[in-house]
Design a protein around this motif. Structure first.
Motif, PDB file in Angstrom:
ATOM      1  N   UNK A  78      38.219  48.595  35.900  1.00 25.09           N
ATOM      2  CA  UNK A  78      37.242  49.666  35.802  1.00 25.09           C
ATOM      3  C   UNK A  78      35.999  49.368  36.628  1.00 25.09           C
ATOM      4  N   UNK A  79      35.609  48.124  36.699  1.00 27.24           N
ATOM      5  CA  UNK A  79      34.413  47.716  37.428  1.00 27.24           C
ATOM      6  C   UNK A  79      34.852  47.188  38.783  1.00 27.24           C
ATOM      7  N   UNK A  80      34.256  47.709  39.829  1.00 28.85           N
ATOM      8  CA  UNK A  80      34.658  47.294  41.174  1.00 28.85           C
ATOM      9  C   UNK A  80      33.440  46.959  42.021  1.00 28.85           C
ATOM     10  N   UNK A  81      33.717  46.375  43.151  1.00 32.06           N
ATOM     11  CA  UNK A  81      32.692  46.052  44.141  1.00 32.06           C
ATOM     12  C   UNK A  81      32.978  46.877  45.395  1.00 32.06           C
ATOM     13  N   UNK A  82      31.978  46.949  46.258  1.00 33.71           N
ATOM     14  CA  UNK A  82      32.104  47.693  47.503  1.00 33.71           C
ATOM     15  C   UNK A  82      31.892  46.759  48.692  1.00 33.71           C
ATOM     16  N   UNK A  83      32.409  47.098  49.866  1.00 32.32           N
ATOM     17  CA  UNK A  83      32.272  46.239  51.042  1.00 32.32           C
ATOM     18  C   UNK A  83      30.818  45.919  51.393  1.00 32.32           C
ATOM     19  N   UNK A  84      29.903  46.820  51.043  1.00 37.40           N
ATOM     20  CA  UNK A  84      28.490  46.619  51.362  1.00 37.40           C
ATOM     21  C   UNK A  84      27.798  45.646  50.411  1.00 37.40           C
ATOM     22  N   UNK A 101      35.303  55.065  40.789  1.00 34.99           N
ATOM     23  CA  UNK A 101      35.227  53.754  40.164  1.00 34.99           C
ATOM     24  C   UNK A 101      33.813  53.519  39.671  1.00 34.99           C
ATOM     25  N   UNK A 102      33.700  52.767  38.617  1.00 38.58           N
ATOM     26  CA  UNK A 102      32.390  52.380  38.112  1.00 38.58           C
ATOM     27  C   UNK A 102      31.879  51.207  38.920  1.00 38.58           C
ATOM     28  N   UNK A 103      30.577  51.055  38.968  1.00 39.99           N
ATOM     29  CA  UNK A 103      29.992  49.904  39.666  1.00 39.99           C
ATOM     30  C   UNK A 103      29.016  49.229  38.753  1.00 39.99           C
ATOM     31  N   UNK A 118      45.769  53.919  54.722  1.00 36.51           N
ATOM     32  CA  UNK A 118      47.046  54.591  54.919  1.00 36.51           C
ATOM     33  C   UNK A 118      47.985  54.415  53.727  1.00 36.51           C
ATOM     34  N   UNK A 119      47.883  53.267  53.033  1.00 33.19           N
ATOM     35  CA  UNK A 119      48.816  52.961  51.956  1.00 33.19           C
ATOM     36  C   UNK A 119      48.416  53.521  50.601  1.00 33.19           C
ATOM     37  N   UNK A 120      47.155  53.778  50.406  1.00 32.24           N
ATOM     38  CA  UNK A 120      46.685  54.171  49.085  1.00 32.24           C
ATOM     39  C   UNK A 120      46.234  55.627  49.074  1.00 32.24           C
ATOM     40  N   UNK A 121      46.733  56.347  48.101  1.00 29.55           N
ATOM     41  CA  UNK A 121      46.274  57.722  47.902  1.00 29.55           C
ATOM     42  C   UNK A 121      44.873  57.678  47.332  1.00 29.55           C
ATOM     43  N   UNK A 122      44.086  58.724  47.492  1.00 30.81           N
ATOM     44  CA  UNK A 122      42.751  58.747  46.917  1.00 30.81           C
ATOM     45  C   UNK A 122      42.798  58.441  45.423  1.00 30.81           C
ATOM     46  N   UNK A 179      37.171  40.512  40.839  1.00 32.83           N
ATOM     47  CA  UNK A 179      37.018  41.964  40.905  1.00 32.83           C
ATOM     48  C   UNK A 179      37.602  42.491  42.211  1.00 32.83           C
ATOM     49  N   UNK A 180      38.040  43.718  42.156  1.00 29.39           N
ATOM     50  CA  UNK A 180      38.540  44.397  43.349  1.00 29.39           C
ATOM     51  C   UNK A 180      37.377  44.917  44.173  1.00 29.39           C
ATOM     52  N   UNK A 181      37.606  44.999  45.466  1.00 36.42           N
ATOM     53  CA  UNK A 181      36.654  45.610  46.391  1.00 36.42           C
ATOM     54  C   UNK A 181      37.318  46.899  46.859  1.00 36.42           C
ATOM     55  N   UNK A 182      36.606  48.015  46.691  1.00 36.55           N
ATOM     56  CA  UNK A 182      37.165  49.319  47.050  1.00 36.55           C
ATOM     57  C   UNK A 182      36.252  50.034  48.042  1.00 36.55           C
ATOM     58  N   UNK A 183      36.858  50.918  48.803  1.00 38.87           N
ATOM     59  CA  UNK A 183      36.107  51.747  49.734  1.00 38.87           C
ATOM     60  C   UNK A 183      35.238  52.701  48.927  1.00 38.87           C
ATOM     61  N   UNK A 184      33.973  52.801  49.261  1.00 37.86           N
ATOM     62  CA  UNK A 184      33.051  53.650  48.526  1.00 37.86           C
ATOM     63  C   UNK A 184      33.284  55.136  48.699  1.00 37.86           C
ATOM     64  N   UNK A 185      33.981  55.526  49.750  1.00 38.05           N
ATOM     65  CA  UNK A 185      34.214  56.949  49.996  1.00 38.05           C
ATOM     66  C   UNK A 185      35.399  57.494  49.222  1.00 38.05           C
ATOM     67  N   UNK A 186      36.510  56.774  49.254  1.00 33.87           N
ATOM     68  CA  UNK A 186      37.718  57.318  48.618  1.00 33.87           C
ATOM     69  C   UNK A 186      38.318  56.421  47.543  1.00 33.87           C
ATOM     70  N   UNK A 187      37.705  55.266  47.294  1.00 29.78           N
ATOM     71  CA  UNK A 187      38.198  54.373  46.252  1.00 29.78           C
ATOM     72  C   UNK A 187      39.422  53.569  46.635  1.00 29.78           C
ATOM     73  N   UNK A 188      39.792  53.567  47.924  1.00 30.80           N
ATOM     74  CA  UNK A 188      40.953  52.793  48.361  1.00 30.80           C
ATOM     75  C   UNK A 188      40.694  51.305  48.154  1.00 30.80           C
ATOM     76  N   UNK A 189      41.706  50.617  47.644  1.00 29.38           N
ATOM     77  CA  UNK A 189      41.600  49.182  47.381  1.00 29.38           C
ATOM     78  C   UNK A 189      41.613  48.422  48.704  1.00 29.38           C
ATOM     79  N   UNK A 190      40.622  47.533  48.903  1.00 27.39           N
ATOM     80  CA  UNK A 190      40.518  46.768  50.139  1.00 27.39           C
ATOM     81  C   UNK A 190      40.847  45.294  49.954  1.00 27.39           C
ATOM     82  N   UNK A 191      40.713  44.800  48.745  1.00 31.72           N
ATOM     83  CA  UNK A 191      40.973  43.393  48.486  1.00 31.72           C
ATOM     84  C   UNK A 191      40.370  42.977  47.169  1.00 31.72           C
ATOM     85  N   UNK A 192      40.360  41.659  46.963  1.00 31.62           N
ATOM     86  CA  UNK A 192      39.850  41.115  45.711  1.00 31.62           C
ATOM     87  C   UNK A 192      39.072  39.842  46.013  1.00 31.62           C
TER      88      UNK A 192
END
Length: 103
Positions: free
Chosen positions: A14-20, A101-103, A93-97, A38-51
């Motif tokens: 539920x709690x994620x981080x952003x690339x910034x 996510x909460x921050x 490309x791999x993840x649907x919107x 914690x997962x790092x997700x794209x702030x625009x569409x919530x796509x998972x970028x890593x952990x």
């Protein structure tokens, strides 16, 4: 307070981080929510970028506390140290919107 692994897994989804976010701010979020990764997700569409893990961020905080998580994920992807980390363009490309996510 001792929390079960199941509880920690639910919170970490539920709690994620952003690339910034910086190493220091990521450690603060982890401490606040009592999680160790914690997962790092794209702030625009919530796509998972890593952990990122608390251990790796603590090591980095000694010499690069203001490094952005985007830099860390890029370095990890180039070094091949984490199977789960994918390049941001591939992740989009791999993840649907995803839902917000909460921050």
């Amino acid at each position: 307070m001792c929390r079960s692994p199941e509880f920690e897994m639910l919170v970490s989804r539920a709690v994620t981080l952003f690339p910034e976010d910086t190493v220091l701010s990521a450690l603060q979020v982890m401490h606040h929510h009592a999680v160790h990764a914690l997962s790092v997700v794209d702030g625009r569409d919530g796509a998972w970028l890593g952990e990122v893990s608390e251990d790796e961020l603590r090591r980095l905080s000694a010499f690069a506390p203001l490094a952005r998580l985007a830099e860390i994920l890029t370095a990890k992807a180039l070094a091949g140290t984490e199977e789960k980390t994918v390049a941001p363009t591939t992740a989009l490309l791999l993840h649907a919107p995803s839902p917000r996510w909460l921050h």
